[in-house]
Design a protein around this motif. Structure first.
Motif, PDB file in Angstrom:
ATOM      1  N   MET A 184       0.693  -0.976  -0.021  1.00 41.03           N
ATOM      2  CA  MET A 184      -0.043  -0.049   0.181  1.00 41.03           C
ATOM      3  C   MET A 184       0.845   1.225   0.123  1.00 41.03           C
ATOM      4  SD  MET A 184      -3.029   0.888   2.665  1.00 41.03           S
ATOM      5  CE  MET A 184      -4.438   0.861   1.641  1.00 41.03           C
ATOM      6  N   ILE A 185       2.050   1.379   0.887  1.00 42.26           N
ATOM      7  CA  ILE A 185       2.899   2.445   0.901  1.00 42.26           C
ATOM      8  C   ILE A 185       3.341   2.782  -0.420  1.00 42.26           C
ATOM      9  CG2 ILE A 185       4.924   3.252   1.763  1.00 42.26           C
ATOM     10  CD1 ILE A 185       4.487   1.985   4.357  1.00 42.26           C
ATOM     11  N   GLN A 186       3.699   1.599  -1.157  1.00 41.37           N
ATOM     12  CA  GLN A 186       4.508   1.852  -2.540  1.00 41.37           C
ATOM     13  C   GLN A 186       3.324   2.406  -3.541  1.00 41.37           C
ATOM     14  OE1 GLN A 186       5.943  -2.202  -3.362  1.00 41.37           O
ATOM     15  NE2 GLN A 186       7.846  -1.932  -2.326  1.00 41.37           N
ATOM     16  N   GLN A 187       2.420   1.739  -3.413  1.00 43.29           N
ATOM     17  CA  GLN A 187       0.969   2.345  -4.458  1.00 43.29           C
ATOM     18  C   GLN A 187       0.760   3.850  -4.198  1.00 43.29           C
ATOM     19  OE1 GLN A 187      -0.067   0.710  -6.733  1.00 43.29           O
ATOM     20  NE2 GLN A 187      -1.405   2.350  -7.575  1.00 43.29           N
ATOM     21  N   LEU A 188       0.744   4.065  -2.797  1.00 41.15           N
ATOM     22  CA  LEU A 188       0.768   5.595  -2.496  1.00 41.15           C
ATOM     23  C   LEU A 188       1.511   6.241  -2.763  1.00 41.15           C
ATOM     24  CD1 LEU A 188      -1.079   7.651  -0.835  1.00 41.15           C
ATOM     25  CD2 LEU A 188       0.119   6.735   1.205  1.00 41.15           C
ATOM     26  N   HIS A 189       2.891   5.987  -2.713  1.00 44.28           N
ATOM     27  CA  HIS A 189       3.925   6.541  -3.252  1.00 44.28           C
ATOM     28  C   HIS A 189       4.213   6.876  -4.894  1.00 44.28           C
ATOM     29  CE1 HIS A 189       8.461   6.992  -4.475  1.00 44.28           C
ATOM     30  NE2 HIS A 189       8.303   8.151  -3.370  1.00 44.28           N
ATOM     31  N   ARG A 190       3.683   5.831  -5.472  1.00 41.48           N
ATOM     32  CA  ARG A 190       3.711   6.058  -7.003  1.00 41.48           C
ATOM     33  C   ARG A 190       2.604   6.871  -7.400  1.00 41.48           C
ATOM     34  NH1 ARG A 190       4.809   0.285  -6.777  1.00 41.48           N
ATOM     35  NH2 ARG A 190       2.528  -0.239  -6.874  1.00 41.48           N
ATOM     36  N   ALA A 191       1.551   6.708  -7.039  1.00 40.35           N
ATOM     37  CA  ALA A 191       0.443   7.645  -7.380  1.00 40.35           C
ATOM     38  C   ALA A 191       0.981   9.145  -7.069  1.00 40.35           C
ATOM     39  CB  ALA A 191      -0.756   7.420  -6.441  1.00 40.35           C
ATOM     40  N   ALA A 192       1.306   9.435  -5.687  1.00 39.60           N
ATOM     41  CA  ALA A 192       1.769  10.728  -5.403  1.00 39.60           C
ATOM     42  C   ALA A 192       2.877  11.363  -6.263  1.00 39.60           C
ATOM     43  CB  ALA A 192       2.328  10.720  -3.901  1.00 39.60           C
ATOM     44  N   VAL A 193       3.891  10.663  -6.644  1.00 36.06           N
ATOM     45  CA  VAL A 193       4.696  11.008  -7.785  1.00 36.06           C
ATOM     46  C   VAL A 193       4.275  11.154  -8.925  1.00 36.06           C
ATOM     47  CG1 VAL A 193       6.908  10.143  -8.935  1.00 36.06           C
ATOM     48  CG2 VAL A 193       6.858   9.946  -6.471  1.00 36.06           C
ATOM     49  N   SER A 194       3.258  10.551  -9.381  1.00 35.23           N
ATOM     50  CA  SER A 194       2.667  10.640 -10.472  1.00 35.23           C
ATOM     51  C   SER A 194       1.952  12.111 -10.929  1.00 35.23           C
ATOM     52  CB  SER A 194       1.402   9.515 -10.856  1.00 35.23           C
ATOM     53  OG  SER A 194       0.982   9.570 -12.217  1.00 35.23           O
ATOM     54  N   ILE A 195       1.408  12.551  -9.623  1.00 26.28           N
ATOM     55  CA  ILE A 195       0.863  13.735  -9.902  1.00 26.28           C
ATOM     56  C   ILE A 195       1.660  14.753 -10.530  1.00 26.28           C
ATOM     57  CG2 ILE A 195      -0.534  15.722  -8.868  1.00 26.28           C
ATOM     58  CD1 ILE A 195      -1.403  13.396  -6.680  1.00 26.28           C
ATOM     59  N   PRO A 196       2.621  15.390  -9.967  1.00 29.03           N
ATOM     60  CA  PRO A 196       3.573  16.148 -10.639  1.00 29.03           C
ATOM     61  C   PRO A 196       4.073  15.800 -11.607  1.00 29.03           C
ATOM     62  CG  PRO A 196       4.751  15.704  -8.622  1.00 29.03           C
ATOM     63  CD  PRO A 196       3.293  15.014  -8.619  1.00 29.03           C
ATOM     64  N   SER A 197       4.429  14.561 -11.799  1.00 31.69           N
ATOM     65  CA  SER A 197       5.264  14.027 -12.909  1.00 31.69           C
ATOM     66  C   SER A 197       4.422  14.245 -14.502  1.00 31.69           C
ATOM     67  CB  SER A 197       5.597  12.625 -12.806  1.00 31.69           C
ATOM     68  OG  SER A 197       6.617  12.371 -11.602  1.00 31.69           O
ATOM     69  N   ASN A 198       3.080  13.994 -14.290  1.00 28.04           N
ATOM     70  CA  ASN A 198       2.230  14.162 -15.300  1.00 28.04           C
ATOM     71  C   ASN A 198       2.176  15.379 -15.803  1.00 28.04           C
ATOM     72  OD1 ASN A 198       1.436  11.314 -16.653  1.00 28.04           O
ATOM     73  ND2 ASN A 198       1.045  11.066 -14.538  1.00 28.04           N
ATOM     74  N   ILE A 199       2.113  16.350 -15.023  1.00 28.31           N
ATOM     75  CA  ILE A 199       1.692  17.965 -15.089  1.00 28.31           C
ATOM     76  C   ILE A 199       3.025  18.219 -15.944  1.00 28.31           C
ATOM     77  CG2 ILE A 199       1.633  20.073 -14.161  1.00 28.31           C
ATOM     78  CD1 ILE A 199      -0.121  18.809 -11.820  1.00 28.31           C
ATOM     79  N   ALA A 200       4.485  17.775 -15.282  1.00 27.31           N
ATOM     80  CA  ALA A 200       5.250  18.366 -16.142  1.00 27.31           C
ATOM     81  C   ALA A 200       5.575  17.678 -17.314  1.00 27.31           C
ATOM     82  CB  ALA A 200       6.751  17.811 -15.201  1.00 27.31           C
ATOM     83  N   GLU A 201       5.448  16.437 -17.491  1.00 29.07           N
ATOM     84  CA  GLU A 201       5.326  15.672 -18.816  1.00 29.07           C
ATOM     85  C   GLU A 201       4.266  16.305 -19.872  1.00 29.07           C
ATOM     86  OE1 GLU A 201       5.294  11.561 -21.120  1.00 29.07           O
ATOM     87  OE2 GLU A 201       5.064  11.592 -18.748  1.00 29.07           O
ATOM     88  N   GLY A 202       3.003  16.565 -19.390  1.00 30.57           N
ATOM     89  CA  GLY A 202       2.131  17.232 -20.200  1.00 30.57           C
ATOM     90  C   GLY A 202       2.442  18.557 -20.754  1.00 30.57           C
ATOM     91  N   SER A 203       3.177  19.277 -19.685  1.00 30.99           N
ATOM     92  CA  SER A 203       3.590  20.850 -20.116  1.00 30.99           C
ATOM     93  C   SER A 203       4.370  20.754 -21.370  1.00 30.99           C
ATOM     94  CB  SER A 203       3.992  21.448 -18.835  1.00 30.99           C
ATOM     95  OG  SER A 203       5.248  21.002 -18.625  1.00 30.99           O
TER      96      SER A 203
END
Length: 90
Positions: free
Chosen positions: A1-20
């Motif tokens: 669960m901790i790993q999934q939470l970590h991946r999802a949290a990292v995904s938030i700014p990462s996808n914003i950056a990639e999309g920009s």
């Protein structure tokens, strides 16, 4: 669960950056929506942690409030880019 939470949290700014870095507003909007999905995933993981007795509800409440604010901000950003209203549950 901790790993999934970590991946999802990292995904938030990462996808914003990639999309920009994408060339069209439509592509950017797509990545913003993925980012928003990750924000909802983080919220769900936190709520599950409470339900499973791993953490106290009071300890995650400030995080959930910040996530809800972030979800609204991403929704607003997508609306501004696509000029189409988006309906969310929040």
């Amino acid at each position: 669960m901790i790993q999934q939470l970590h991946r999802a949290a990292v995904s938030i700014p990462s996808n914003i950056a990639e999309g920009s870095a994408r060339e069209t507003e439509r592509e950017f909007s797509h990545y913003l929506r993925i980012s928003q999905g990750s924000a909802f995933e983080v919220e769900t993981q936190l709520l599950l942690a409470v339900e499973l007795g791993f953490v106290a509800r009071e300890s995650i409440q400030p995080l959930v409030q910040q996530l809800n604010q972030l979800q609204r901000q991403i929704t607003f950003f997508v609306q501004k880019i696509s000029k189409k209203p988006i309906v969310t549950g929040k």
